[in-house]
Design a protein around this motif. Structure first.
Motif, short mmCIF file in Angstrom:
data_model
loop_
_atom_site.label_atom_id
_atom_site.label_comp_id
_atom_site.label_asym_id
_atom_site.label_seq_id
_atom_site.Cartn_x
_atom_site.Cartn_y
_atom_site.Cartn_z
N ILE A 108 -5.92 -1.40 -4.42
CA ILE A 108 -5.96 -0.28 -5.09
C ILE A 108 -7.10 0.62 -4.45
CG2 ILE A 108 -6.38 1.16 -7.08
CD1 ILE A 108 -3.86 -0.19 -7.14
N ASP A 109 -8.35 0.05 -4.10
CA ASP A 109 -9.39 0.35 -3.52
C ASP A 109 -9.18 1.03 -2.01
OD1 ASP A 109 -11.09 -0.07 -5.88
OD2 ASP A 109 -11.64 -1.95 -4.85
N HIS A 148 0.79 -1.20 0.08
CA HIS A 148 0.12 0.09 -0.06
C HIS A 148 0.85 1.36 -0.04
CE1 HIS A 148 -4.12 -2.00 1.44
NE2 HIS A 148 -3.49 -2.53 0.52
N GLY A 160 -6.93 3.96 -2.31
CA GLY A 160 -7.93 5.51 -2.92
C GLY A 160 -8.74 5.60 -2.05
N ILE A 174 2.02 1.53 -3.47
CA ILE A 174 1.03 2.18 -4.25
C ILE A 174 0.79 3.82 -4.19
CG2 ILE A 174 -1.54 2.27 -4.73
CD1 ILE A 174 -1.54 -0.56 -3.95
N PHE A 199 -7.43 2.80 -12.83
CA PHE A 199 -6.63 1.66 -12.24
C PHE A 199 -7.64 0.34 -12.35
CE2 PHE A 199 -3.09 4.27 -10.43
CZ PHE A 199 -2.29 3.23 -10.33
N ARG A 200 -8.94 0.67 -11.69
CA ARG A 200 -9.76 -0.31 -11.46
C ARG A 200 -10.32 -1.03 -12.68
NH1 ARG A 200 -12.94 3.89 -7.43
NH2 ARG A 200 -11.92 3.24 -5.68
N ARG A 208 -6.96 -5.86 -7.02
CA ARG A 208 -7.94 -4.34 -7.03
C ARG A 208 -8.16 -3.93 -5.62
NH1 ARG A 208 -13.51 -2.48 -9.73
NH2 ARG A 208 -13.80 -2.17 -7.53
N LEU A 219 -0.34 6.89 -9.96
CA LEU A 219 -1.37 7.46 -9.08
C LEU A 219 -1.04 8.94 -8.82
CD1 LEU A 219 -3.59 6.86 -7.21
CD2 LEU A 219 -1.99 6.10 -5.48
N LEU A 231 -8.21 6.72 -10.19
CA LEU A 231 -8.48 5.50 -9.53
C LEU A 231 -9.50 4.67 -10.52
CD1 LEU A 231 -9.46 6.32 -5.93
CD2 LEU A 231 -7.46 5.24 -6.53
N ASN A 286 2.64 -2.04 -10.23
CA ASN A 286 2.71 -0.57 -9.41
C ASN A 286 4.16 -0.29 -9.78
OD1 ASN A 286 0.11 -1.17 -7.97
ND2 ASN A 286 1.12 -2.53 -6.58
N ASP A 309 3.33 5.31 -6.13
CA ASP A 309 3.24 5.04 -7.63
C ASP A 309 3.15 6.46 -8.53
OD1 ASP A 309 1.50 3.97 -9.98
OD2 ASP A 309 3.22 2.72 -9.63
#
Length: 595
Positions: free
Chosen positions: A143-144, A89, A147, A92, A124-125, A140, A98, A121, A316, A95
């Motif tokens: 990422i969620d 995390h 985010g 990320i 990404f999704r 995923r 992002l 986001l 990532n 990254d």
């Protein structure tokens, strides 16, 4: 939070979700606010741009601080082994796709930080949603989680922490992040249920490691369950019972006591071999994605790594990993797993999804498009770099290389040509490697199963990826809730395909393993034993349970049961018969026919 029990919920109301972490929890519920912040996009003036960019970077810094605090607070050794999840995390958060993309949107589109982050986001999704492999698709959720944390910090929304829960309870939440799970006090939180999530999410992995029963993917749990509702959750079956009757309560209390007794008993099996009563020995190995997962696999009795998902080295980041980076990663996992073998699966994703420098067109059906070995054979420079790194790592431990999604002999031969080219280069450069490195393939397409006899002449081992093999053989998208019921591991077609593969491997004198989810389900152990698999690879917590089952069986029992199940015409008939047979042998695990 005020306790309010919904009196209109009938006794023994049953909910079915995904059994993400085994075990039974009985208690009252505690509702935790984990509903996502809704980001509203709005236009801003040029004078507001700098302030929005500054607000975004402050949210990134605060999110990083919060995650570092979670890391610092983890002392439980079981959780220390999983700190790589928090590190993921943090990666990320740093990254460029992002942060830089979000800042660029604020500056160029002149939109607020929340709106820009929402757009990033979404991109990404969309990338992760197009991935066929369920395990990868579940990433995923990371990422969620990141985010959601960023958005909350951007808009200044605080949420109740799991550390604030002061009495024993079953948590009910829309979603829980890995950071939430890591902070759970097992003396207070006896289980949890969520609306979303899957069995291979990091939250589920942590719950299993901590021994906290969990049922995920209930969709509407937060809308149905009020705080304080008497509840039973069965993390093995994915069952949730609201307002249990006295009879149901007594039944599950007995199940809970029996489960906990047998879990303690399993500790004695971790150091034992997976050998049947009549002397047939299987190798039980672990499925991992990062070297940090190896200690858990070892602690559960894994005799090596049967599936190392190398694609996580490519995630990532703006550019693919160099040969040296890959070599270091492979050497790290080898050092931790020594003296046991490590099977490295070569890159198993579509290039446009994880290698931004390569711009491939979107595909209408990525599951059957340019993915896995097909992508590697197209992008040979990247493939050669990975093969060189794997070969160099073979000088430092027992490495096997495995090619995914092989559909024919021509593909495996093309892979072997590139492998030989890589070997020749290393010889010329006087770089050491194991020239006799074992080469294997994943059997996960119907064509590979049908020509298993031909493929067996080309390689040293097979590993059956049942997740994809079942999906492709039965033409079922198991991620589609409308047809997921057709995803049946015991379908007669699947059983015949597995027999064909095992028979081909045995005739050619090569090892046949399985690294799909079937391997970890004790219900299938007798069948897999009868088919003659040499190796079963699974997520670490499943190893002791499967080992215990195998050590109390005879291979001859498995061979005999094949004659029976091959006489059935439907998966339902096979499942009912098999569960009765397993219940007769292991009543503590199997209660009878499936409902």
């Amino acid at each position: 939070m005020t306790v309010s029990v919904k009196t209109d919920i009938p006794p023994d109301t049953l909910l079915i979700g995904i059994g993400a972490s085994p075990g039974i929890a009985i208690g009252a519920t505690h509702l935790l606010n984990r509903v996502r912040v809704v980001a509203v996009e709005r236009s801003i003036s040029s004078e507001e741009v700098a302030a929005e960019v500054d607000a975004f970077w402050k949210a990134v810094a605060l999110s990083r601080q919060q995650l570092e605090e979670v890391k610092a607070g983890v002392t439980d050794q079981h959780l220390v082994e999983h700190l790589y999840i928090i590190d993921t995390h943090l990666l990320i958060l740093g990254d460029a796709m992002l942060t830089s993309d979000t800042v660029a949107l604020i500056e160029k589109e002149q939109i607020n930080a929340e709106g820009a982050l929402k757009r990033t986001l979404r991109k990404f999704r969309e990338i992760f949603d197009s991935i066929e492999d369920e395990y990868l698709r579940e990433r995923r959720s990371d990422i969620d989680s990141v985010g959601d944390r960023l958005l909350r910090n951007l808009v200044g929304v605080t949420q109740q922490s799991v550390t604030e829960i002061g009495k024993k309870a079953i948590i009910v939440a829309h979603d829980l992040s890995p950071a939430d799970t890591m902070q759970m006090d097992k003396s207070k939180i006896i289980g949890f249920v969520t609306d979303v999530g899957g069995r291979t999410s990091h939250t589920a992995i942590l719950a299993r490691s901590m021994g906290i029963p969990a049922v995920l993917g209930l969709e509407t749990a937060t809308g149905l369950i009020a705080a304080g509702t008497p509840t039973i959750i069965d993390g093995t079956s994915g069952t949730v019972i609201l307002n249990p009757s006295a009879e149901t309560f007594r039944e599950y209390l007995k199940k809970k006591q029996a489960y906990e007794y047998h879990e303690r008993e399993l500790l004695a099996y971790r150091e034992l071999s997976a050998e049947t009563l009549d002397g047939f020995r299987l190798a039980l190995r672990g499925n991992v994605e990062l070297a940090d997962e190896v200690p858990l696999a070892i602690s559960q009795g894994a005799e090596g790594i049967g599936l190392y998902r190398s694609e996580f080295l490519y995630m990532n980041r703006p550019l693919p990993p160099s040969e040296e980076e890959q070599l270091q990663a492979y050497r790290d996992i080898l050092a931790k797993m020594a003296p046991h073998p490590v099977t490295i699966r070569t890159l198993d994703v579509g290039g446009d999804k994880f290698v931004p420098e390569i711009n491939l067109a979107d595909e209408a059906n990525p599951a059957m498009g340019l993915r896995a070995v097909r992508f590697s054979l197209k992008e040979r420079r990247l493939f050669k770099i990975q093969l060189r790194a794997i070969l160099r790592a073979s000088a430092h431990g027992r490495v096997r290389v495995m090619f995914p999604m092989i559909s024919g002999v021509a593909e495996i031969r093309a892979c072997k040509v590139l492998l030989e080219e890589a070997k020749a280069e290393l010889v010329a450069e006087e770089i050491p490697f194991n020239a006799a490195i074992s080469v294997g393939i994943m059997i996960e397409t119907p064509s590979a199963a049908l020509i298993a006899g031909l493929l067996a002449r080309e390689v040293d081992f097979f590993s059956v990826g049942t997740n994809d093999l079942i999906q492709y053989c039965l033409a079922v998208d198991r991620g589609n809730e409308h047809v997921a019921y057709l995803y049946e591991p015991l379908h007669p077609a699947i059983l015949r395909a597995l027999k064909m593969i095992c028979d081909a491997g045995r005739e050619a004198g090569i090892e046949v393993g399985m690294c799909g989810e079937m391997a970890a389900d004790p219900l299938y152990s007798l069948v897999l034993l009868g088919l003659g698999f040499d190796e079963l690879s699974m997520n670490a917590p499943g190893i002791p349970r499967v080992k215990r089952i195998l050590r109390q069986l005879r291979r001859s029992e498995g061979v005999a049961i094949l004659d029976e199940i091959f006489g059935f015409a439907t998966a339902r008939e096979v499942a009912e018969y098999l569960e009765i047979e397993m219940a007769r042998r292991f009543p503590e695990y199997f209660a009878g026919p499936i409902p």
